[in-house]
Design an enzyme around this catalytic site. Sequence first.
Site, mmCIF file in Angstrom:
data_model
loop_
_atom_site.group_PDB
_atom_site.id
_atom_site.type_symbol
_atom_site.label_atom_id
_atom_site.label_comp_id
_atom_site.label_asym_id
_atom_site.label_seq_id
_atom_site.Cartn_x
_atom_site.Cartn_y
_atom_site.Cartn_z
ATOM 1 N N GLY A 38 0.859 -1.178 0.000
ATOM 2 C CA GLY A 38 0.000 0.000 0.000
ATOM 3 C C GLY A 38 0.893 1.224 0.000
ATOM 4 O O GLY A 38 2.124 1.129 -0.086
ATOM 5 N N ASP B 66 3.037 -3.996 -8.572
ATOM 6 C CA ASP B 66 2.456 -2.846 -7.892
ATOM 7 C C ASP B 66 3.058 -1.531 -8.383
ATOM 8 O O ASP B 66 2.573 -0.454 -8.010
ATOM 9 C CB ASP B 66 2.630 -2.961 -6.373
ATOM 10 C CG ASP B 66 4.078 -3.106 -5.953
ATOM 11 O OD1 ASP B 66 4.668 -4.141 -6.273
ATOM 12 O OD2 ASP B 66 4.623 -2.192 -5.297
ATOM 13 N N ARG C 295 4.561 5.454 2.175
ATOM 14 C CA ARG C 295 5.178 6.760 2.423
ATOM 15 C C ARG C 295 4.571 7.842 1.532
ATOM 16 O O ARG C 295 5.107 8.929 1.410
ATOM 17 C CB ARG C 295 6.680 6.674 2.164
ATOM 18 C CG ARG C 295 6.989 6.210 0.765
ATOM 19 C CD ARG C 295 8.454 6.053 0.503
ATOM 20 N NE ARG C 295 8.638 5.363 -0.761
ATOM 21 C CZ ARG C 295 9.797 5.233 -1.364
ATOM 22 N NH1 ARG C 295 10.864 5.737 -0.824
ATOM 23 N NH2 ARG C 295 9.886 4.594 -2.505
#
Length: 477
Positions: free
Chosen positions: A84, A246, A87
Amino acid sequence: MHFNNLYYQTFPNHYHSQMPMALANPMLVCKNQELANFLGLSEQRIRDADFLQVFSGQAVIEGMQPLAQKYTGHQFGYYNPDLGDGRGLLLGEVIAEDGLNWDLHLKGAGPTPYSRGGDGRAVLRSSIREFLACEALHYLGIPSSRALALTVGENPVYRETQEQAAICTRVCRSHIRFGHFEYLFHSKQTDELKKLVDFCIAHYFTECLAEPKPELAFFRQIVIRTAQLIAKWQAYGFCHGVMNSDNMSILGITFDFGPYAFLDAYQENFICNHSDHSGRYAFNRQPSIGLWNLNCLAHAFSGILSIDELKAALQEYEPEFLVHYRDLMQQKLGLTDWQPQDQPLLGQLLDLMQQHQLDFTNTFRLLSETDEQAELMAWFGATEQNMAWINAYLRRVNQQDISADERFKCMQKVNPNYILRNYLAQNAIEAAEKGDFSQVNELFELLKNPFTTQKDKQHFADNAPQWAQQLEISCSS
């Protein structure tokens, strides 16, 4: 500045709302004023002091609804369910001059629930590299996220050594990745997955709405755009370095910069990521990894489309890649058409470049500036093999119904004089770490016109020095 935060409104269960963590005593390193104007952030509408406050995480503009997105993905070939925005924060979707929504995203805005124990910060060196790379690719004509601002603070960040915290503000139409679909599929959220597909079609792929099966048209478009993107990477010698699923955008844009590099001396299996010990993401493996990632995405679509439909769409990848790459290389070689003998001609050129460790960019640039045999021999080296290739190439281009001057003009529009070489970025980083940001801004301006020879800037086009071969770039940020 007006916001229309569609992702925030539509997927409340797939993100975490939170405010950015501010940089201490921030300084604005670089601002992309042209992009700011496009987004409605012109100097008349937002003062520099306010701009700095917003894009260093100290304040938000009315209408922003910051969030960290949840997704998963395959990292170095293995599925990781714990990914996910670790940062990064999506500040909101601003309605720009074109009437469309554009994401504003802070990278380095502090820890989120998806940080996996990390500090959520980005360091100055990686932020400089991302800021410059986004814009360098954009002006080369390679689809990419854009960079709006680069700010630095006094916060210490610990990686291999103590470094400075920084924030790069990223802009693109959407931050939705292959991993968003993988997350919903592997967590068995079938209704939410279908909802995400419909959302993407409605807002980013509206041309698919007119197709008999919009979901299939949508998937096909992702396949085609990904193939075209990676063809451009290969044609311009760009190595991404971390092609995890991702890090793949559904929009077919270059995304999530880390240990990237442009080729200096040509090496087909060049590995730009010091952490990639197996060479999974080597330069010559990028096309096959693109297809591998699309297969991961196809698996996530397997409850929406049939296996036969997915296979048929995936089979379009290789032909699309090859045609697009061939067209780009045809232009780079100055050919008005593509004939059977041109494929071995190109292959022999790349072999010679690798054998003699010739600079990838500067070799093509030289071909777009001269057809003098002596000058070409001085570059390639005076061997029979090199002479044979030069003569074959000159015969080929001189057979065409176009003058040398016209050919050179066309070639110089696709063969850059300047690229973001690793050593140039490193010089700018080392100066910035001492408080001198002039080189960052000079490179930012230079790379806006990569195809044009710029007065007093020709040293930026020089081959990389010997010490640059020792540079090691890793995923550390």
